[in-house]
Scaffold this motif. Structure first.
Motif, PDB file in Angstrom:
ATOM      1  N   MET A 195      32.516  43.035  41.729  1.00 42.48           N
ATOM      2  CA  MET A 195      33.621  42.098  41.657  1.00 42.48           C
ATOM      3  C   MET A 195      34.771  42.765  40.915  1.00 42.48           C
ATOM      4  O   MET A 195      34.596  43.313  39.843  1.00 42.48           O
ATOM      5  CB  MET A 195      33.178  40.845  40.917  1.00 42.48           C
ATOM      6  N   THR A 196      35.959  42.721  41.503  1.00 36.92           N
ATOM      7  CA  THR A 196      37.111  43.345  40.872  1.00 36.92           C
ATOM      8  C   THR A 196      37.999  42.290  40.236  1.00 36.92           C
ATOM      9  O   THR A 196      38.126  41.176  40.737  1.00 36.92           O
ATOM     10  CB  THR A 196      37.933  44.152  41.899  1.00 36.92           C
ATOM     11  N   HIS A 197      38.613  42.667  39.147  1.00 37.27           N
ATOM     12  CA  HIS A 197      39.524  41.782  38.443  1.00 37.27           C
ATOM     13  C   HIS A 197      40.906  42.404  38.476  1.00 37.27           C
ATOM     14  O   HIS A 197      41.066  43.573  38.164  1.00 37.27           O
ATOM     15  CB  HIS A 197      39.099  41.592  36.985  1.00 37.27           C
ATOM     16  N   LYS A 198      41.880  41.613  38.839  1.00 36.83           N
ATOM     17  CA  LYS A 198      43.250  42.089  38.856  1.00 36.83           C
ATOM     18  C   LYS A 198      43.790  42.034  37.429  1.00 36.83           C
ATOM     19  O   LYS A 198      43.712  41.005  36.767  1.00 36.83           O
ATOM     20  CB  LYS A 198      44.108  41.226  39.777  1.00 36.83           C
ATOM     21  N   GLN A 199      44.302  43.170  36.975  1.00 24.79           N
ATOM     22  CA  GLN A 199      44.834  43.224  35.620  1.00 24.79           C
ATOM     23  C   GLN A 199      46.240  42.618  35.598  1.00 24.79           C
ATOM     24  O   GLN A 199      47.074  42.944  36.441  1.00 24.79           O
ATOM     25  CB  GLN A 199      44.892  44.669  35.131  1.00 24.79           C
TER      26      GLN A 199
END
Length: 68
Positions: free
Chosen positions: A1-5
């Motif tokens: 799962m990727t998180h947008k910074q």
């Protein structure tokens, strides 16, 4: 799962106060550490301020200047 910074946004007043501290003789690294901001951001603000181009969140990008 990727998180947008998320990019931090700073008010015009915050930026101008940080720049004022640098112009008063404080080192960029010291001011940045105390305020909890990246040194690169503060350095950019100082350069932008010297050119008269400093703007930020909550500020108008272009302010009409009235000459007498």
């Amino acid at each position: 799962m990727t998180h947008k910074q998320l990019r931090a946004q700073y008010t015009q007043e915050f930026k101008m106060e940080a720049v004022r501290q640098v112009r008063a003789g404080q080192a960029i690294a010291v001011v940045a550490k105390v305020l909890g901001i990246p040194k690169a951001s503060l350095g950019n603000w100082v350069r932008q301020s010297a050119k008269g181009d400093l703007s930020g969140a909550g500020a108008d990008d272009k302010v009409a200047r009235v000459s007498p």
